[in-house]
Design a protein around this motif. Structure first.
Motif, PDB file in Angstrom:
ATOM      1  N   ALA A  19      12.688   6.429 -10.436  1.00 18.63           N
ATOM      2  CA  ALA A  19      12.593   6.471  -8.967  1.00 18.63           C
ATOM      3  C   ALA A  19      13.869   5.899  -8.342  1.00 18.63           C
ATOM      4  O   ALA A  19      14.400   6.446  -7.373  1.00 18.63           O
ATOM      5  CB  ALA A  19      11.375   5.685  -8.506  1.00 18.63           C
ATOM      6  N   LYS A  20      14.362   4.825  -8.941  1.00 16.40           N
ATOM      7  CA  LYS A  20      15.573   4.204  -8.382  1.00 16.40           C
ATOM      8  C   LYS A  20      16.803   5.089  -8.593  1.00 16.40           C
ATOM      9  O   LYS A  20      17.685   5.154  -7.728  1.00 16.40           O
ATOM     10  CB  LYS A  20      15.783   2.820  -8.994  1.00 16.40           C
ATOM     11  CG  LYS A  20      14.746   1.829  -8.475  1.00 16.40           C
ATOM     12  CD  LYS A  20      15.059   0.409  -8.891  1.00 16.40           C
ATOM     13  CE  LYS A  20      14.098  -0.551  -8.171  1.00 16.40           C
ATOM     14  NZ  LYS A  20      14.334  -1.944  -8.577  1.00 16.40           N
ATOM     15  N   ILE A  21      16.831   5.773  -9.750  1.00 15.28           N
ATOM     16  CA  ILE A  21      17.946   6.693 -10.007  1.00 15.28           C
ATOM     17  C   ILE A  21      17.916   7.822  -8.969  1.00 15.28           C
ATOM     18  O   ILE A  21      18.949   8.218  -8.424  1.00 15.28           O
ATOM     19  CB  ILE A  21      17.864   7.269 -11.442  1.00 15.28           C
ATOM     20  CG1 ILE A  21      18.203   6.160 -12.449  1.00 15.28           C
ATOM     21  CG2 ILE A  21      18.831   8.439 -11.623  1.00 15.28           C
ATOM     22  CD1 ILE A  21      17.902   6.536 -13.883  1.00 15.28           C
ATOM     23  N   ALA A  22      16.696   8.285  -8.655  1.00 16.28           N
ATOM     24  CA  ALA A  22      16.546   9.359  -7.663  1.00 16.28           C
ATOM     25  C   ALA A  22      17.067   8.911  -6.297  1.00 16.28           C
ATOM     26  O   ALA A  22      17.546   9.717  -5.497  1.00 16.28           O
ATOM     27  CB  ALA A  22      15.081   9.775  -7.566  1.00 16.28           C
ATOM     28  N   LEU A  23      16.986   7.594  -6.037  1.00 14.95           N
ATOM     29  CA  LEU A  23      17.483   7.070  -4.758  1.00 14.95           C
ATOM     30  C   LEU A  23      18.991   6.836  -4.775  1.00 14.95           C
ATOM     31  O   LEU A  23      19.581   6.433  -3.783  1.00 14.95           O
ATOM     32  CB  LEU A  23      16.785   5.749  -4.428  1.00 14.95           C
ATOM     33  CG  LEU A  23      15.295   5.838  -4.101  1.00 14.95           C
ATOM     34  CD1 LEU A  23      14.683   4.460  -4.023  1.00 14.95           C
ATOM     35  CD2 LEU A  23      15.074   6.585  -2.796  1.00 14.95           C
ATOM     36  N   GLY A  24      19.608   7.054  -5.940  1.00 19.13           N
ATOM     37  CA  GLY A  24      21.060   6.940  -5.998  1.00 19.13           C
ATOM     38  C   GLY A  24      21.590   5.721  -6.742  1.00 19.13           C
ATOM     39  O   GLY A  24      22.793   5.528  -6.839  1.00 19.13           O
TER      40      GLY A  24
END
Length: 443
Positions: A19-24
């Motif tokens: 999820a955090k990777i998806a946020l950048g």
């Protein structure tokens, strides 16, 4: 589903990181939730072994086709952790609550040819068939030829079979007991094989310091300290260091989970266990969850103060109780599994919070419940309580068909059937009585 398992197996929160990777975010900016020092770019390192086994409902659907292909037939799964594969396999087998060892099915009646044919069948009993083949001295290579299962696994199953044989034929020395416990043979199975009373085996263990120690899942092979206590048990010498720390000055509550998801015992019990844990936390208790289901929220490592990833059997729970000495336990949120442990917990001297054990018994035991209805003058359909097939047939014929056959201590209608003939009664009683019944069955 596999990502949940991989997260619990490694202690690496895959979904959170994703999820955090998806946020950048980048991996080197995301802290590892377990160590709180290392970053998500640090590859998990494991100093233990994890085994997952699906929970297949063939104990409920006796006539269903047992063969396993790409079609989904499992209702849930269990996961176990140990410092050796044999131990993890034995723990996983008993976590299913359908078996306690590699002797749960009896294939001794098969001829060698029939056994060989059975080896080629891919179903839920295959591991037990392999164990029987190994008992008969079938060569590893031959089993591999038929099953295509790696020799490494066949060898591991063979080590468990060799231990069965040693327990059957040798005198139970301290060293033999140590080795049997190292590969997670439960006391009741050792008792079965040695013909020594279970209580005596337990005493011999305690007298010689053969007790469970708890190790931590920390994602980094103990290179960094872990902030979230997530444990599994191992048996070693007295020198085996306990990585779990018992906190004596806090009020502690033990919450028993519901084990693998099965028909009649689903995710709702896990929901209850989690909310119960949160409520106790608010009241200032240290919360301890015991469960073995990798697909559920209760085994997320940040729900309780401590998580013990263990089979829910009296012996495995007793090990935790001996170590943690909780002020009480909660059994009514873990469904069938936890309720069944009530009596054992009372024997260990753990107070049961909530509904008293005798009241649970009065509601669950068909005979006791019938007495309450009688005392209160509450009308009900005529019934008789029975234990054997003969008694059930007699009762059914006296009452007149159709009849309802219902065991004690069941939730979600497990084992409950409507019988319209003697044949039905025989079939249903056989289904119910495949697991030893300590309480009466109501017809």
């Amino acid at each position: 589903r596999s990502s949940a398992l991989a997260s619990k197996a490694t202690g690496y929160p895959i979904a959170k990181v994703t999820a955090k990777i998806a946020l950048g975010y980048h991996l080197d900016e995301i802290k590892n939730a377990i160590t709180q020092k290392t970053y998500a770019s640090f590859e998990p390192m494991l100093d233990y072994c994890v085994v997952k086994i699906p929970r297949l409902p063939f104990d409920k659907f006796l006539t269903a086709k047992r063969t396993l292909t790409t079609q989904m037939k499992a209702t849930g799964e269990v996961m176990s952790i140990c410092n050796n594969f044999e131990g993890a396999l034995m723990k996983a087998i008993r976590s299913l609550e359908q078996h306690d060892s590699l002797m749960s099915y009896d294939f001794t009646g098969l001829t060698d040819d029939e056994l060989e044919k059975q080896l080629a069948v891919v179903d839920d009993r295959r591991i037990w068939v392999i164990a029987e083949a190994l008992r008969r001295g079938v060569k590893y290579e031959h089993i591999h030829e038929i099953t295509k299962i790696d020799l490494w696994f066949i060898d591991k199953i063979s080590i468990l079979v060799e231990m069965e044989n040693r327990l059957k034929t040798e005198e139970l020395t301290v060293d033999l007991l140590k080795e049997a416990k190292r590969i997670e043979f439960p006391d009741n199975v050792i008792s079965q094989l040695t013909d020594i009373d279970e209580a005596d085996i337990k005493k011999m263990r305690y007298d010689n310091g053969i007790v469970a120690a708890y190790k931590m899942v920390d994602t980094c092979a103990a290179e960094f300290a872990a902030a979230t206590p997530y444990y599994y048990s191992v048996y070693g010498d007295e020198g085996t260091e306990n990585e779990a720390v018992a906190t004596p000055d806090k009020k502690k509550i033990l919450v028993l989970g519901s084990g693998p998801i099965r028909i009649g015992q689903g995710i709702e019990f896990d929901f209850c266990s989690v909310h119960c844990t949160w409520s106790f936390k608010k009241e200032g208790y240290e919360t301890i969850i015991v469960n073995n289901n990798p697909e559920t929220v209760s085994t997320d490592f940040d729900i309780a103060d401590k998580l013990y990833f263990e089979p829910l059997t009296p012996e495995d729970v007793q090990n935790i109780v001996d170590f943690e000495k909780p002020d009480g336990a909660v059994v009514q949120f873990g469904g069938q599994t936890a309720i069944k442990l009530t009596e054992s917990l009372m024997k260990m001297g753990v107070p049961i919070f909530g509904t008293k054990a005798e009241d649970v018994d009065a509601a669950e035991d068909r005979e006791l419940f019938d007495e309450i209805l009688e005392q209160c003058g509450i009308p009900r359909a005529k019934g008789q309580t029975v234990f054997t097939v003969e008694e059930a047939l007699k009762a059914a014929n006296e009452l007149g068909y159709p009849v309802l056959v219902r065991p004690s201590y069941v939730l979600g209608g497990q084992g409950m059937q409507i019988a319209v003939s003697d044949e039905d009664v025989v079939e249903f009683m056989n289904i119910i009585n495949r697991i030893k019944q300590d309480h009466p069955i109501l017809v």
